[in-house]
Design an enzyme around this catalytic site. Sequence first.
Site, PDB file in Angstrom:
ATOM      1  N   ASN A  13       0.831  -1.215   0.000  1.00  0.00           N
ATOM      2  CA  ASN A  13       0.000   0.000   0.000  1.00  0.00           C
ATOM      3  C   ASN A  13       0.862   1.260   0.000  1.00  0.00           C
ATOM      4  O   ASN A  13       0.516   2.263  -0.630  1.00  0.00           O
ATOM      5  CB  ASN A  13      -0.964  -0.002   1.192  1.00  0.00           C
ATOM      6  CG  ASN A  13      -2.196  -0.830   0.901  1.00  0.00           C
ATOM      7  OD1 ASN A  13      -3.025  -0.436   0.099  1.00  0.00           O
ATOM      8  ND2 ASN A  13      -2.295  -1.996   1.532  1.00  0.00           N
ATOM      9  N   LEU A  92      -2.721   2.371  18.118  1.00  0.00           N
ATOM     10  CA  LEU A  92      -2.306   3.674  18.661  1.00  0.00           C
ATOM     11  C   LEU A  92      -3.245   4.066  19.807  1.00  0.00           C
ATOM     12  O   LEU A  92      -4.452   3.849  19.736  1.00  0.00           O
ATOM     13  CB  LEU A  92      -2.346   4.729  17.554  1.00  0.00           C
ATOM     14  CG  LEU A  92      -1.337   4.486  16.430  1.00  0.00           C
ATOM     15  CD1 LEU A  92      -1.658   5.361  15.215  1.00  0.00           C
ATOM     16  CD2 LEU A  92       0.098   4.734  16.898  1.00  0.00           C
ATOM     17  N   ASN A 106      -6.348   5.013   8.018  1.00  0.00           N
ATOM     18  CA  ASN A 106      -5.907   3.619   8.015  1.00  0.00           C
ATOM     19  C   ASN A 106      -6.594   2.898   6.863  1.00  0.00           C
ATOM     20  O   ASN A 106      -7.711   3.247   6.484  1.00  0.00           O
ATOM     21  CB  ASN A 106      -6.320   2.960   9.338  1.00  0.00           C
ATOM     22  CG  ASN A 106      -5.912   1.499   9.416  1.00  0.00           C
ATOM     23  OD1 ASN A 106      -4.793   1.116   9.048  1.00  0.00           O
ATOM     24  ND2 ASN A 106      -6.809   0.647   9.905  1.00  0.00           N
ATOM     25  N   HIS A 108      -7.939  -0.926   5.858  1.00  0.00           N
ATOM     26  CA  HIS A 108      -8.233  -2.225   6.470  1.00  0.00           C
ATOM     27  C   HIS A 108      -8.879  -3.126   5.424  1.00  0.00           C
ATOM     28  O   HIS A 108      -9.756  -2.678   4.681  1.00  0.00           O
ATOM     29  CB  HIS A 108      -9.169  -2.040   7.672  1.00  0.00           C
ATOM     30  CG  HIS A 108      -9.462  -3.331   8.368  1.00  0.00           C
ATOM     31  ND1 HIS A 108      -8.512  -3.977   9.144  1.00  0.00           N
ATOM     32  CD2 HIS A 108     -10.566  -4.106   8.385  1.00  0.00           C
ATOM     33  CE1 HIS A 108      -9.042  -5.102   9.603  1.00  0.00           C
ATOM     34  NE2 HIS A 108     -10.281  -5.197   9.164  1.00  0.00           N
ATOM     35  N   GLU A 173      -7.390  -2.225  -2.591  1.00  0.00           N
ATOM     36  CA  GLU A 173      -6.705  -1.385  -1.593  1.00  0.00           C
ATOM     37  C   GLU A 173      -5.787  -0.389  -2.291  1.00  0.00           C
ATOM     38  O   GLU A 173      -5.746   0.801  -1.953  1.00  0.00           O
ATOM     39  CB  GLU A 173      -5.887  -2.258  -0.635  1.00  0.00           C
ATOM     40  CG  GLU A 173      -6.710  -3.140   0.266  1.00  0.00           C
ATOM     41  CD  GLU A 173      -5.845  -3.876   1.297  1.00  0.00           C
ATOM     42  OE1 GLU A 173      -4.948  -3.270   1.888  1.00  0.00           O
ATOM     43  OE2 GLU A 173      -6.090  -5.078   1.508  1.00  0.00           O
TER      44      GLU A 173
HETATM   45  C1  GAR Z   1      -2.999  -4.759   3.951  1.00  0.00           C
HETATM   46  O1  GAR Z   1      -3.873  -5.734   3.432  1.00  0.00           O
HETATM   47  C2  GAR Z   1      -3.733  -3.860   4.921  1.00  0.00           C
HETATM   48  O2  GAR Z   1      -5.056  -3.600   4.551  1.00  0.00           O
HETATM   49  C3  GAR Z   1      -3.672  -4.664   6.185  1.00  0.00           C
HETATM   50  O3  GAR Z   1      -2.380  -5.202   6.192  1.00  0.00           O
HETATM   51  C4  GAR Z   1      -1.936  -5.383   4.843  1.00  0.00           C
HETATM   52  C5  GAR Z   1      -0.610  -4.699   4.689  1.00  0.00           C
HETATM   53  O4  GAR Z   1      -0.054  -4.974   3.425  1.00  0.00           O
HETATM   54  N1  GAR Z   1      -3.926  -3.848   7.335  1.00  0.00           N
HETATM   55  C6  GAR Z   1      -4.594  -4.264   8.402  1.00  0.00           C
HETATM   56  O5  GAR Z   1      -5.003  -5.399   8.548  1.00  0.00           O
HETATM   57  C7  GAR Z   1      -4.820  -3.204   9.474  1.00  0.00           C
HETATM   58  N2  GAR Z   1      -5.799  -3.614  10.414  1.00  0.00           N
HETATM   59  P1  GAR Z   1       1.040  -4.020   2.798  1.00  0.00           P
HETATM   60  O6  GAR Z   1       2.174  -3.916   3.837  1.00  0.00           O
HETATM   61  O7  GAR Z   1       1.487  -4.757   1.570  1.00  0.00           O
HETATM   62  O8  GAR Z   1       0.424  -2.695   2.504  1.00  0.00           O
END
Ligand code: GAR
Length: 213
Positions: A13, A92, A106, A108, A173
């Site tokens: 992301n 946090l 954020n 998610h 995402e």
């Molecule tokens: C992503 O899928 C994000 O949505 C999730 O972690 C992954 C990170 O991937 N976040 C959560 O679960 C937060 N609660 P990335 O490091 O490749 O962006």
Amino acid sequence: MKIGVLISGRGSNLQALIDAAQVRGFPAEIALVISNIPGVYGIERAERAGIPTRVVDHKSFAGKAPFEDALHDELTTAGVELVCLAGFMRLLTEGFVSRWPDKIVNIHPSLLPSFKGLHTHERALEAGVRFGGCTVHFVRPAMDDGPIIVQAAVPILTNDTVDALTARVLAEEHRIYPLAVKLIAQGRTRVDGERVTIADAEAPAAALVNPQG
Ligand code: GAR
């Protein structure tokens, strides 16, 4: 608008935000990337893009408050105006969140408020829901909680697997995180209570469901 991106891992992301910010006319620039875990791939991605990086390792602090103070100091020193959590896996506290009112977002991997927390895709498959998706939201102290800015939905198919669903959602995402940041940086988001309204929506469907932008 100067943004700071907080990561804990591979940073796909983050990469989507880096790519978006490199497009001429994008209204935000990444001023700093912070990881709470040393050696993660996301840091390499930022370095490759010439973005300043820091590791603020939560394990090297005697508690949450000094860890968050260090994060806060790094972000303010870099002139950050919006904090983007991108796979940042620390909760946090109220103390930190209140110092950045409606200035932390954020992403998610679920259609919040369903499936907060971890293993969202496994749980969605187990529950037999017909749609999965992802959400960008303003951060409140509770986990994966806060006013929703953008969501995208994907179908859940018969005989779907966690890997296939994860990939389908991740592609969304990467599309909606830059879009949400753009809307905020353009000053088009307004938080009313627990709801976000988006001004001057020329994008299809007011950027709320599977936006094409
Ligand atoms: C992503 O899928 C994000 O949505 C999730 O972690 C992954 C990170 O991937 N976040 C959560 O679960 C937060 N609660 P990335 O490091 O490749 O962006």
